[in-house]
Design an enzyme around this catalytic site. Structure first.
Site, PDB file in Angstrom:
ATOM      1  N   GLY A  72      45.461  42.460  26.457  1.00 26.59           N
ATOM      2  CA  GLY A  72      46.475  42.903  27.544  1.00 26.59           C
ATOM      3  C   GLY A  72      47.705  43.202  26.990  1.00 26.59           C
ATOM      4  N   THR A  73      48.189  41.905  26.187  1.00 22.61           N
ATOM      5  CA  THR A  73      49.529  41.804  25.700  1.00 22.61           C
ATOM      6  C   THR A  73      49.751  43.075  24.623  1.00 22.61           C
ATOM      7  OG1 THR A  73      49.554  39.544  25.901  1.00 22.61           O
ATOM      8  CG2 THR A  73      51.076  40.469  24.593  1.00 22.61           C
ATOM      9  N   ASN A 152      49.193  39.676  39.046  1.00 25.25           N
ATOM     10  CA  ASN A 152      48.171  38.276  38.686  1.00 25.25           C
ATOM     11  C   ASN A 152      48.512  37.123  39.248  1.00 25.25           C
ATOM     12  OD1 ASN A 152      50.748  38.982  36.874  1.00 25.25           O
ATOM     13  ND2 ASN A 152      50.364  36.999  36.002  1.00 25.25           N
ATOM     14  N   GLN A 180      44.127  42.734  35.648  1.00 28.90           N
ATOM     15  CA  GLN A 180      43.790  42.048  36.705  1.00 28.90           C
ATOM     16  C   GLN A 180      42.777  42.708  37.344  1.00 28.90           C
ATOM     17  OE1 GLN A 180      43.903  38.767  37.150  1.00 28.90           O
ATOM     18  NE2 GLN A 180      45.295  38.169  35.511  1.00 28.90           N
ATOM     19  N   SER A 200      41.761  44.014  29.497  1.00 24.60           N
ATOM     20  CA  SER A 200      41.731  42.817  28.388  1.00 24.60           C
ATOM     21  C   SER A 200      40.400  42.066  29.038  1.00 24.60           C
ATOM     22  CB  SER A 200      42.711  41.982  28.803  1.00 24.60           C
ATOM     23  OG  SER A 200      42.598  40.473  28.055  1.00 24.60           O
ATOM     24  N   HIS A 202      38.701  39.484  28.347  1.00 26.99           N
ATOM     25  CA  HIS A 202      38.363  38.031  28.770  1.00 26.99           C
ATOM     26  C   HIS A 202      38.656  37.871  30.239  1.00 26.99           C
ATOM     27  CE1 HIS A 202      42.711  36.022  29.103  1.00 26.99           C
ATOM     28  NE2 HIS A 202      42.716  37.150  28.337  1.00 26.99           N
ATOM     29  N   THR A 238      41.344  46.044  10.686  1.00 23.04           N
ATOM     30  CA  THR A 238      39.891  46.208  10.650  1.00 23.04           C
ATOM     31  C   THR A 238      39.418  45.876  12.286  1.00 23.04           C
ATOM     32  OG1 THR A 238      39.865  45.116   8.588  1.00 23.04           O
ATOM     33  CG2 THR A 238      37.734  44.808   9.714  1.00 23.04           C
ATOM     34  N   CYS A 325      49.193  32.087  33.031  1.00 20.43           N
ATOM     35  CA  CYS A 325      49.825  32.733  31.692  1.00 20.43           C
ATOM     36  C   CYS A 325      51.073  31.830  31.389  1.00 20.43           C
ATOM     37  CB  CYS A 325      49.781  34.059  31.757  1.00 20.43           C
ATOM     38  SG  CYS A 325      48.489  34.868  32.280  1.00 20.43           S
TER      39      CYS A 325
HETATM   40  C1  PLP Z   1      48.717  41.376  34.568  1.00 22.00           C
HETATM   41  C2  PLP Z   1      48.432  40.761  33.136  1.00 22.00           C
HETATM   42  N1  PLP Z   1      48.858  41.586  31.962  1.00 22.00           N
HETATM   43  C3  PLP Z   1      48.604  41.119  30.616  1.00 22.00           C
HETATM   44  C4  PLP Z   1      48.083  40.015  30.377  1.00 22.00           C
HETATM   45  C5  PLP Z   1      47.922  39.557  29.122  1.00 22.00           C
HETATM   46  O1  PLP Z   1      46.609  40.040  28.548  1.00 22.00           O
HETATM   47  P1  PLP Z   1      45.928  39.075  27.410  1.00 22.00           P
HETATM   48  O2  PLP Z   1      45.588  37.652  27.697  1.00 22.00           O
HETATM   49  O3  PLP Z   1      44.716  39.710  27.195  1.00 22.00           O
HETATM   50  O4  PLP Z   1      47.002  39.273  26.136  1.00 22.00           O
HETATM   51  C6  PLP Z   1      47.522  39.049  31.509  1.00 22.00           C
HETATM   52  C7  PLP Z   1      47.177  37.702  31.364  1.00 22.00           C
HETATM   53  O5  PLP Z   1      47.185  36.891  32.063  1.00 22.00           O
HETATM   54  C8  PLP Z   1      47.640  39.717  32.649  1.00 22.00           C
HETATM   55  O6  PLP Z   1      47.400  39.004  33.899  1.00 22.00           O
END
Ligand code: PLP
Length: 383
Positions: A72-73, A152, A180, A200, A202, A238, A325
């Site tokens: 996600g990041t 989130n 989310q 994302s 996970h 990769t 987070c």
């Molecule tokens: C709304 C939101 N965006 C982005 C992220 C970041 O995702 P990642 O953990 O895959 O980098 C999160 C992680 O908690 C999230 O809740």
């Protein structure tokens, strides 16, 4: 008993996903980008393409509009920085909200240093954006709108379809952070006029460190990492083939089981809500109806969240304070502050996030432990 109620932070990888992934770490380890003639590498490539197809199907988009990332990041960084880089010469404005995840907010800070103007939409006490405010904020210089699908911390679901419509009418690119919501609630990218969307794995029982960015065909976005030719020359590095294949399997499972999961988490969430309603001085944050099925953000009068978290953890129950987070961040959550909670109440807020592996007996146990804790901590707290 171990009761995991922090599924918004990360989820347990589904056993079926792990099983599918494992052989891509062992016998099917080859890199299809460089083993052109190997039948084993061909298999890896085919499975990665199946993953792409699974994501595309669930979003109602084309397969070649899905790009794999490290999560996600990265997807949020790429969406925003990629559009900024493509508009380097003319610069322009980006509209977002103050309650985005740090992956968006920190990226906006960087892009501001690059010379782009950042404007924030106000949100109401539920963290909800009013599309009318967006209409007022858009100008001829607006390049990009980035509004998350679901928050989130407090679970509020934003009016994405209305935002997408306004973006389209004004010829502005629309990005949504769907980390989310994807695989938890319905998203139709075409109906919602979304141009860029972050996910994302996970967060939906897939592996950590893998995600995807949907990029609508025709959107001019620059790569933000330089390197090899992967992902149509747009995302170098990769491929994390086991991760990508795991992501695809998790999407396939969610496609079939999402409705069942929704029912189950809503049922268990109601068990907690019903119990909490009988305890005075507890407020549920976020929108009362337009919210993620698994999220419950509770502000508990006169009970500090850190104390509650420690007590629950000693009893085997894992929840988080504000946003998981940024659990290491001791200042009050930016989301809770933005929706108007004073610092003290923001520090009294916990987030419970349910998942498909939770059981009714775990929630019964949580309810007992939680109610007892609230009572005891209040007895000890200064009046
Ligand atoms: C709304 C939101 N965006 C982005 C992220 C970041 O995702 P990642 O953990 O895959 O980098 C999160 C992680 O908690 C999230 O809740």
């Amino acid at each position: 008993m171990y009761v995991y109620l922090n599924n918004a932070a990360t989820t347990k990888t589904d056993g079926r996903v792990l099983f599918k992934m494992s052989k891509y770490y062992s016998e099917l380890f080859e890199n299809p980008m460089t083993s052109n003639y190997s039948p084993l590498a061909k298999n890896v490539e085919e499975e990665m393409e199946n993953s792409r197809e699974n994501v595309a199907k669930l979003l109602n988009v084309k397969r070649d509009e899905i790009y794999f990332t490290s999560g996600g990041t990265e997807s949020d960084n790429w969406a925003i920085k990629g559009i900024a880089l493509s508009n380097w010469d003319k610069k322009g404005e980006i509209i977002s909200t103050p309650i985005e995840h740090m992956a968006v907010l920190k990226t906006l800070e960087t892009v501001k240093k690059w010379g782009f103007d950042i404007k924030f939409l106000p949100v109401d006490k539920y963290g909800m954006v009013d599309p009318e405010d967006l209409k007022k904020l858009i100008t001829k210089k607006t390049l990009l709108i980035s509004v998350m699908h679901a928050n989130n911390e407090i679970g509020t679901i934003e009016p994405i379809e209305e935002i997408g419509k306004i973006a389209k009418e004004n010829g502005v690119i629309f990005h949504t952070d769907s980390v989310q919501s994807f695989c938890h609630i319905d998203i139709d990218v075409n109906k919602m006029n979304i141009d860029l969307l972050s996910i994302s794995a996970h967060k939906f029982y897939g592996p950590k460190g893998v995600g995807s960015l949907y990029i609508r065909k025709g959107i001019d976005i620059s790569p933000f990492m330089d390197g090899g030719h992967q992902e149509n020359e747009l995302r170098s590095g990769t491929h994390n083939s086991p991760g990508i294949i795991g992501l695809g399997e998790a999407v396939k499972i969610a496609t079939n089981e999402m409705e069942e999961e929704k029912k189950s988490v809503l049922f268990m969430k109601k068990m907690i809500e019903d119990r909490v309603k009988n305890i005075e001085g507890i407020n549920i944050n976020g929108h009362p109806e337009k919210r993620l099925p698994n999220n419950l953000s509770l502000t508990i009068d006169r009970v500090n969240a850190e104390t509650m978290l420690t007590y629950l953890a000693v009893n085997g129950i894992i929840v988080s304070a504000g946003s998981a987070c940024s659990a290491k961040e001791k200042s009050a959550s930016h989301v809770l502050k933005t929706i108007g909670l004073p610092d003290e109440l923001a520090h009294n807020t916990i987030r419970i996030s349910l998942g498909k592996f939770n059981l009714v007996k775990e929630i019964e146990y949580f309810n007992e432990v939680f109610e007892y804790g609230v009572k005891k901590f209040r007895e000890m707290a200064p009046k």
